[in-house]
Design a protein around this motif. Structure first.
Motif, PDB file in Angstrom:
ATOM      1  N   ALA A  72      13.623   8.297 -11.770  1.00  0.00           N
ATOM      2  CA  ALA A  72      14.548   7.652 -10.835  1.00  0.00           C
ATOM      3  C   ALA A  72      13.836   7.300  -9.523  1.00  0.00           C
ATOM      4  N   GLU A  73      12.948   8.211  -9.067  1.00  0.00           N
ATOM      5  CA  GLU A  73      12.198   7.923  -7.835  1.00  0.00           C
ATOM      6  C   GLU A  73      11.250   6.745  -8.047  1.00  0.00           C
ATOM      7  N   TRP A  74      10.652   6.681  -9.246  1.00  0.00           N
ATOM      8  CA  TRP A  74       9.715   5.578  -9.520  1.00  0.00           C
ATOM      9  C   TRP A  74      10.420   4.225  -9.381  1.00  0.00           C
ATOM     10  N   LYS A  75      11.682   4.166  -9.848  1.00  0.00           N
ATOM     11  CA  LYS A  75      12.426   2.910  -9.762  1.00  0.00           C
ATOM     12  C   LYS A  75      12.631   2.479  -8.305  1.00  0.00           C
ATOM     13  N   GLN A  76      12.635   3.472  -7.401  1.00  0.00           N
ATOM     14  CA  GLN A  76      12.863   3.162  -5.993  1.00  0.00           C
ATOM     15  C   GLN A  76      11.559   3.040  -5.203  1.00  0.00           C
ATOM     16  N   ALA A 128      11.357  15.433 -14.747  1.00  0.00           N
ATOM     17  CA  ALA A 128      10.778  14.152 -15.175  1.00  0.00           C
ATOM     18  C   ALA A 128      11.794  13.023 -15.007  1.00  0.00           C
ATOM     19  N   LYS A 129      13.035  13.309 -15.334  1.00  0.00           N
ATOM     20  CA  LYS A 129      14.074  12.284 -15.172  1.00  0.00           C
ATOM     21  C   LYS A 129      14.253  11.942 -13.692  1.00  0.00           C
ATOM     22  N   GLU A 178       0.830  -1.209   0.000  1.00  0.00           N
ATOM     23  CA  GLU A 178       0.000   0.000   0.000  1.00  0.00           C
ATOM     24  C   GLU A 178       0.862   1.256   0.000  1.00  0.00           C
ATOM     25  N   GLU A 179       1.956   1.214   0.762  1.00  0.00           N
ATOM     26  CA  GLU A 179       2.859   2.366   0.784  1.00  0.00           C
ATOM     27  C   GLU A 179       3.430   2.626  -0.608  1.00  0.00           C
ATOM     28  N   SER A 180       3.766   1.540  -1.330  1.00  0.00           N
ATOM     29  CA  SER A 180       4.296   1.697  -2.693  1.00  0.00           C
ATOM     30  C   SER A 180       3.255   2.296  -3.617  1.00  0.00           C
ATOM     31  N   GLU A 205       1.433   9.487  -6.007  1.00  0.00           N
ATOM     32  CA  GLU A 205       2.050  10.813  -5.850  1.00  0.00           C
ATOM     33  C   GLU A 205       2.964  11.134  -7.039  1.00  0.00           C
ATOM     34  N   LEU A 206       3.759  10.159  -7.458  1.00  0.00           N
ATOM     35  CA  LEU A 206       4.684  10.377  -8.579  1.00  0.00           C
ATOM     36  C   LEU A 206       3.916  10.624  -9.876  1.00  0.00           C
ATOM     37  N   ALA A 207       2.819   9.889 -10.095  1.00  0.00           N
ATOM     38  CA  ALA A 207       2.019  10.100 -11.309  1.00  0.00           C
ATOM     39  C   ALA A 207       1.420  11.494 -11.315  1.00  0.00           C
TER      40      ALA A 207
END
Length: 443
Positions: free
Chosen positions: A319-323, A314-315, A286-288, A294-296
């Motif tokens: 990078a945050e999305w990968k984490q 955006a870049k 759920e946290e993910s 939020e990122l979207a």
């Protein structure tokens, strides 16, 4: 025994002195004509013009002697005709009738010889034409090129034929030669194009591998890279050794980089699993999901940020999305689509801004409406190019054999098709945004 003053005797036979002038008796159908004047004595004048005749006769003798041993006798015809005319105009005292007859006989023999040579030349040229026409369809480019060059040299060395045949023979021979070299040029052009396509294919695989080497989607990326490796082997291109080695080195380095990271990832997962087993604290999906939402949202908000800043942001978001952690399920997939589309819009806007700046006249400023109209026109042009690429990919996919050996290449084509479909969708949505701005400029 010859008379001591034989030149004078011969001179009186063919000429005479009258009224202070030296005259040549009627000869070659022409009346007597005055050829000079007496400067000292009559006899001296007669001897002088007899010597002039002898010099002219020697000139004729030398020409006829050279003619007997000449390789290209046809080149002497005009000289013989010229000397025949000189026999009627030369100022001397002697037997011009005999000289003229000898020259005419030489002319007749020469014409027979020229005709015979032209027949031989005709036979030779017909043979050269036949050989050239046979070679015009050859695909043995190296050996045939040498033979064609030899035929051209032989053609240049072959003497003339009758004038009424010259143009037709020249056209046939040079047409056959030109056809061969045009075909060879087309082959070389095709070969170079094939080499360029091979290089482009390898470079595309290198770029795909390098774009994947830092991916954190380890399972999917492992499959993709293995597909790229199979596709690399399937290209089987024949490139210069140095160029092939450079491309392979880059491709291998990207693969090695990823799989080294995969190795460390597997080890870290093992360690994490051990640690989690000891602590009894599970990770939260759920946290993910919250993080991904939020990122979207942040990615979608970047369209209101200047493109030069939005690209870097955006870049950073990517990078945050990968984490943000791996989550499965429909909502995760929808968030991924939203996020990728938003990022795509940012990158497309950046490319569009650059395109418009390059085409804007220096020192001018476009109104918002003018910019929106220019952007819409440019995006439609880009979409047209993307559709051409997409049609080509789909056509290649349709033509691809259903053999199992092509499965990986089929998946690669399908992936590229999805990429271009997404590009078209992104640009279409941007057009809608700009069109709304044009229709409602006050908002």
């Amino acid at each position: 025994m010859e008379h001591p003053d034989h030149p004078l005797t011969e001179a009186r036979r063919y000429g005479y002195v009258e009224d202070g002038g030296v005259w040549l008796r009627p000869t070659l159908g022409q009346p007597a004509r005055r050829i000079g004047q007496v400067k000292d004595t009559d006899d001296d004048a007669l001897r002088y013009f007899a010597q002039r005749y002898e010099a002219f006769r020697t000139k004729v003798d030398e020409l006829l002697q050279r003619l007997e041993t000449a390789d290209n006798q046809g080149s002497y015809l005009m000289k013989i005709l010229h000397l025949q005319e000189q026999c009627k105009q030369h100022d001397g005292l002697g037997d011009y009738e005999t000289l003229h007859r000898r020259l005419r006989e030489a002319e007749d023999q020469l014409k027979v010889s020229v005709a015979r040579n032209r027949e031989k030349n005709l036979a030779t040229k017909i043979s050269l034409i036949q050989q050239a026409e046979e070679l015009s369809d050859s695909i043995e480019w190296i050996s045939a090129s040498e033979k064609v060059k030899e035929l051209r040299q032989a053609w240049l060395k072959t003497g003339p034929v009758d004038k009424e045949l010259t143009e037709e023979l020249e056209n046939r021979f040079h047409g056959a030669v030109q056809l061969f070299f045009d075909r060879r040029k087309a082959f070389q052009t095709d070969r170079k194009a094939l080499a360029r396509r091979t290089v482009d294919r390898y470079r595309d695989l290198v770029n795909q591998a390098e774009s994947l080497k830092n991916s954190d989607q380890f399972e999917a990326t492992s499959r993709q890279l293995k597909q790229l490796q199979t596709a690399w082997r399937d290209v089987n291109g024949n490139l210069p050794k140095k160029q092939a080695a450079e491309l392979w080195t880059k491709f291998r380095a990207a693969n090695n980089h990823f799989f080294e990271r995969l190795k460390h990832h597997i080890e870290s997962q093992r360690v994490a699993a051990v640690t989690e087993g000891r602590s009894g604290v599970p990770s939260s999906a759920e946290e993910s999901l919250v993080r991904k939402r939020e990122l979207a949202n942040r990615a979608e908000a970047l369209l209101s940020v200047p493109s030069n800043q939005a690209v870097n942001q955006a870049k950073a978001l990517q990078a945050e999305w990968k984490q943000s952690g791996a989550v499965r399920g429909p909502e995760s997939d929808r968030l991924w689509q939203r996020f990728m589309l938003a990022c795509d819009k940012v990158f497309e806007m950046s490319a569009l801004d650059y395109y418009l700046r390059k085409r804007q006249a220096e020192g001018t400023t476009a109104t918002p409406t003018e910019r929106a109209q220019a952007a819409t026109a440019a995006l439609r042009k880009f979409i047209e190019n993307d559709r051409q690429e997409l049609d080509l990919l789909r056509d290649n996919l349709d033509k691809l054999s259903s053999a199992p050996a092509n499965d990986q290449f089929r998946q690669l084509l399908q992936g590229k098709i999805r990429t271009f479909e997404r590009k078209i969708q992104t640009k279409t949505e941007l057009i809608a945004i700009f069109s709304a701005a044009v229709s409602s400029p006050g908002r």
